[in-house]
Design a protein around this motif. Structure first.
Motif, mmCIF file in Angstrom:
data_model
loop_
_atom_site.group_PDB
_atom_site.id
_atom_site.type_symbol
_atom_site.label_atom_id
_atom_site.label_comp_id
_atom_site.label_asym_id
_atom_site.label_seq_id
_atom_site.Cartn_x
_atom_site.Cartn_y
_atom_site.Cartn_z
ATOM 1 N N PHE A 151 0.478 4.089 -3.084
ATOM 2 C CA PHE A 151 0.508 5.516 -2.881
ATOM 3 C C PHE A 151 2.223 6.461 -2.854
ATOM 4 O O PHE A 151 1.462 7.355 -3.223
ATOM 5 C CB PHE A 151 -0.233 5.782 -0.644
ATOM 6 N N TYR A 152 2.642 5.815 -2.475
ATOM 7 C CA TYR A 152 3.786 7.119 -3.331
ATOM 8 C C TYR A 152 3.796 7.208 -4.812
ATOM 9 O O TYR A 152 4.478 8.205 -5.672
ATOM 10 C CB TYR A 152 5.365 5.917 -3.259
ATOM 11 N N LEU A 153 3.613 5.623 -5.959
ATOM 12 C CA LEU A 153 2.878 6.081 -6.590
ATOM 13 C C LEU A 153 2.463 7.437 -7.204
ATOM 14 O O LEU A 153 2.039 7.938 -8.392
ATOM 15 C CB LEU A 153 3.140 4.487 -7.769
ATOM 16 N N ARG A 154 1.117 6.354 -6.765
ATOM 17 C CA ARG A 154 0.176 7.698 -7.155
ATOM 18 C C ARG A 154 0.219 8.804 -6.705
ATOM 19 O O ARG A 154 -0.319 10.506 -7.424
ATOM 20 C CB ARG A 154 -1.101 7.178 -6.051
ATOM 21 N N MET B 157 3.881 -2.106 -10.905
ATOM 22 C CA MET B 157 4.002 -3.444 -9.447
ATOM 23 C C MET B 157 3.868 -4.502 -9.427
ATOM 24 O O MET B 157 4.942 -5.212 -9.115
ATOM 25 C CB MET B 157 3.313 -3.067 -7.986
ATOM 26 N N GLU C 105 0.852 -1.560 -0.043
ATOM 27 C CA GLU C 105 -0.218 0.102 -0.099
ATOM 28 C C GLU C 105 0.753 1.271 -0.010
ATOM 29 O O GLU C 105 0.112 2.275 -0.970
ATOM 30 C CB GLU C 105 -0.728 -0.238 1.311
ATOM 31 N N SER C 106 2.046 1.535 0.493
ATOM 32 C CA SER C 106 2.867 2.226 0.572
ATOM 33 C C SER C 106 3.240 3.078 -0.740
ATOM 34 O O SER C 106 3.648 3.817 -0.768
ATOM 35 C CB SER C 106 3.719 2.532 2.134
ATOM 36 N N ALA C 107 4.182 2.263 -1.192
ATOM 37 C CA ALA C 107 4.649 1.501 -2.439
ATOM 38 C C ALA C 107 3.520 2.441 -3.522
ATOM 39 O O ALA C 107 3.172 2.713 -4.155
ATOM 40 C CB ALA C 107 4.929 0.682 -3.149
#
Lengths: 384, 250
Positions: A328-331, A344, A324-326
């Motif tokens: 969020f980072y991409l978004r 991913m 989830e944190s990755a």
């Protein structure tokens, strides 16, 4: 059909009659219950060969023949790597018709891939059967494809002998339709200093089971088993692998990755077996599952069975959702959610595919299948 | 540019209220610094503005360029011109830095009605911006943030900011984990982007970052509210006296 083959077929028929379709109480089928096949009607048995086999005629160094036409030594190899104690092996063998033999001469390198292309529709059953022999020092690439929208059964068996110092790369893609049952076998034996790389893409069929059995029979032999499961809908796919280190100084490397959407079910069972006198061996196995939805399932079961004491063996298995944190980072960098997930997933499966750069089969046949899977998974359910 | 009114936000899981009526107005071209003790809600503010899951806004509003920011998806906020430089940039093994940068740049350009950059155009741009930030071009071939040092991660954040050209950037503890040279490079990168239309919100615990990035306004955030505002001199005062007067117990 010669008496040798007829006898093998009869033997298999008898074995299957006593085995029947396995249910979950049979350990090897714990996650794939085949007992419902008792009632299944697959229709008539049809063509059991790849089409386009003629394209293999005239390749220098390759002899294309049938087991019936081959000599007794070749005939004796048919079925010799296949355990008839396995119900699928017995069932397929009981239905085999002719065996296509691909025989590569010693010290020959065949540049063009040997393609076994299967494409079927309609309600019917097919039992393709191959024997692939690489003589000493030979090199070849073998391509197996199963496609089409059959409502029946595909149950292929490929037996492979890789002689001393020979090298085979084997790419197997399953992309049959969502009504097909696929029950396949690959059994390979490697002699001294031989190498074998098997890469499997499992993308199709309603119910798929692929058994792979590799015997490292000569010192210095090496095997890579790489696999992908890309599943969606109600698909169920089971890769069941068995690597037998039957000689010292042999090495194996195995990586299976599953991406599972919707209510699909992915199963990986992989065993590394080290015989008593097989010292100085190394066997590494990794299986990873990625769940794209709350109803998706992954069952990974790594097993080691070691009777020698000077060995290096490892296995690892993980199952999880997208980080989830990755995501969020991409978004947060402006990449829409569906595209971020796709990036991913591509990163997740890359480990299996990254050594395959330049392999034409990957470019021409696998990439479109993978792209179709990703766009179907991420366009129909962006918030899954 | 940004107007925060009476913002209340809590963590969804334990319903613990973090922001308790925060007000803040940021005009175009301004640099605001938010300082405060640990646990005051500084990072929560950055995360709520960027749209991270796991927080619930229970009261108040946020308008960005006149638009209701809280109704936008995470990526829509980025397209609208909001940028969050992460305190802890996330490692994403297998996704190549260059591919990531190109994807986010082009997705943002598409959303803003600009033509996409092709591979060559983008490579040239990325290399030039990387060189300004003294980023080794080999870093572009590696996986996103994977195995980067603390300084490399923060420089990569500024590189992303330079490529995406936001109108409003939040720097969340960008100075943490930086040595003095990296701090200077990162600050120069930020200062190069300062102009009359672009605004910044600099979240930091320490005054030293503000020696390099000079704020117009400094705010003290304590227990979910801005309790004091002033000019740059306020940061110096905090450095001297600490946050002890602003701790929860006080």
């Amino acid at each position: 059909m010669t008496s040798v083959l007829a006898n093998l077929r009869q033997d298999a028929d008898t074995r299957f009659a006593s085995l029947g379709w396995p249910n979950r109480r049979v350990e090897a089928y714990k996650y794939t219950d085949l007992s419902a096949l008792k009632q299944a009607d697959f229709g008539a048995v049809v063509a059991n060969k790849a089409h386009d086999l003629n394209a293999l005629n005239g390749i220098e160094g390759l002899t294309l023949t049938t087991a019936s036409q081959a000599d007794a030594e070749v005939q004796a190899k048919v079925g010799s790597l296949l355990p008839l104690s396995d119900a699928v092996a017995a069932y397929s063998t009981a239905h085999m018709d002719e065996v296509t033999v691909l025989h590569v001469a010693a010290n020959t390198k065949i540049e063009q891939p040997l393609i076994l292309d299967h494409h079927r529709s309609g309600k019917n059953a097919s039992f393709p059967r191959y024997l692939v022999i690489l003589e000493r020092g030979a090199e070849a690439d073998l391509v197996e494809r199963y496609a089409g929208d059959s409502e029946g059964l595909t149950s292929p068996v490929v037996e492979v002998f890789v002689a001393a110092g020979a090298h085979l790369k084997h790419y197997r893609a399953l992309s049959e339709g969502s009504a097909t049952t696929h029950l396949g076998w690959t059994a390979t034996e490697l002699d001294r200093d031989a190498s074998y790389r098997h890469v499997a893409l499992n993308h199709g069929a309603a119910l798929a089971r692929h058994n792979i059995r590799v015997t490292l029979a000569g010192s210095g032999a090496h095997v890579d088993l790489l696999g992908l499961h890309l599943l969606q809908g109600k698909q169920s796919c089971d890769s069941h692998t068995f690597i037998k280190h039957a000689a010292p100084h042999t090495t194996s490397n195995e990586v299976y990755k599953s991406v599972v959407a919707d209510a699909a079910n992915s199963i990986f069972q992989g065993k590394i077996y080290v015989a008593k006198d097989s010292q100085k061996i190394e066997g590494n196995q990794m299986s990873r599952g990625l769940l794209l939805g709350p109803r998706a399932r992954v069952n990974n079961k790594p097993e080691l069975e070691i009777y020698a004491d000077d060995v290096i063996c490892s296995h690892g298995s993980t199952v999880g959702a997208l980080d989830e944190s990755a995501l969020f980072y991409l978004r947060a960098r402006g990449i829409p959610a569906a595209k971020a997930k796709q990036l991913m997933v591509e990163a997740f499966i890359k480990e299996v595919l990254e050594d395959l750069d330049g392999v034409s089969e990957l470019e021409t046949h696998w990439k479109p299948l993978i792209d179709a899977y990703l766009s179907s998974v991420f366009s129909s359910a962006p918030d899954a | 540019m940004l107007s925060i009114q009476n913002l209340h936000a809590q963590i969804e899981d334990d319903q613990k209220m973090i922001l308790k009526g925060l007000n803040l107005e940021i005009n175009p071209g301004e640099v605001h610094a938010i300082m405060g003790p640990n646990g005051a809600g500084k990072s929560t503010l950055g995360n709520v503005l960027a749209g991270k899951d796991g927080y619930e806004v229970t009261e108040g509003s946020v308008f960005f360029k006149g638009e209701d920011l809280l109704s936008l998806e995470v990526e829509e906020r980025a397209h609208a011109g909001l940028f969050l430089a992460f305190q802890y940039p996330v490692e994403i093994p297998g996704v190549q830095m260059l591919n990531f940068l190109r994807t986010c740049t082009n997705e943002t350009r598409i959303a803003r009605g600009l033509p996409e950059l092709n591979g060559m155009e983008f490579l040239k741009l990325a290399r030039a911006k990387a060189a300004e930030l003294k980023i080794n071009p080999d870093m572009l071939k590696r996986s996103v943030n994977s195995g980067f040092s603390g300084g490399e991660k923060k420089r990569a954040e500024i590189l992303q900011m330079a490529l995406l050209e936001p109108q409003f950037a939040i720097l969340d503890e960008t100075d943490s984990g930086l040595d003095i040279d990296a701090l200077r490079i990162v600050s120069e990168g930020v200062n190069a982007l300062r102009d009359a239309k672009r605004s910044f919100l600099v979240i930091t615990h320490y005054q030293r970052l503000l020696d390099h990035i000079k704020p117009d306004h400094v705010h003290v955030l304590a227990d979910g509210q801005i309790v004091r505002s002033g000019g740059p001199e306020l940061a110096l005062e905090l450095e001297e006296r600490g946050y002890v007067h602003y701790e929860k117990a006080a």
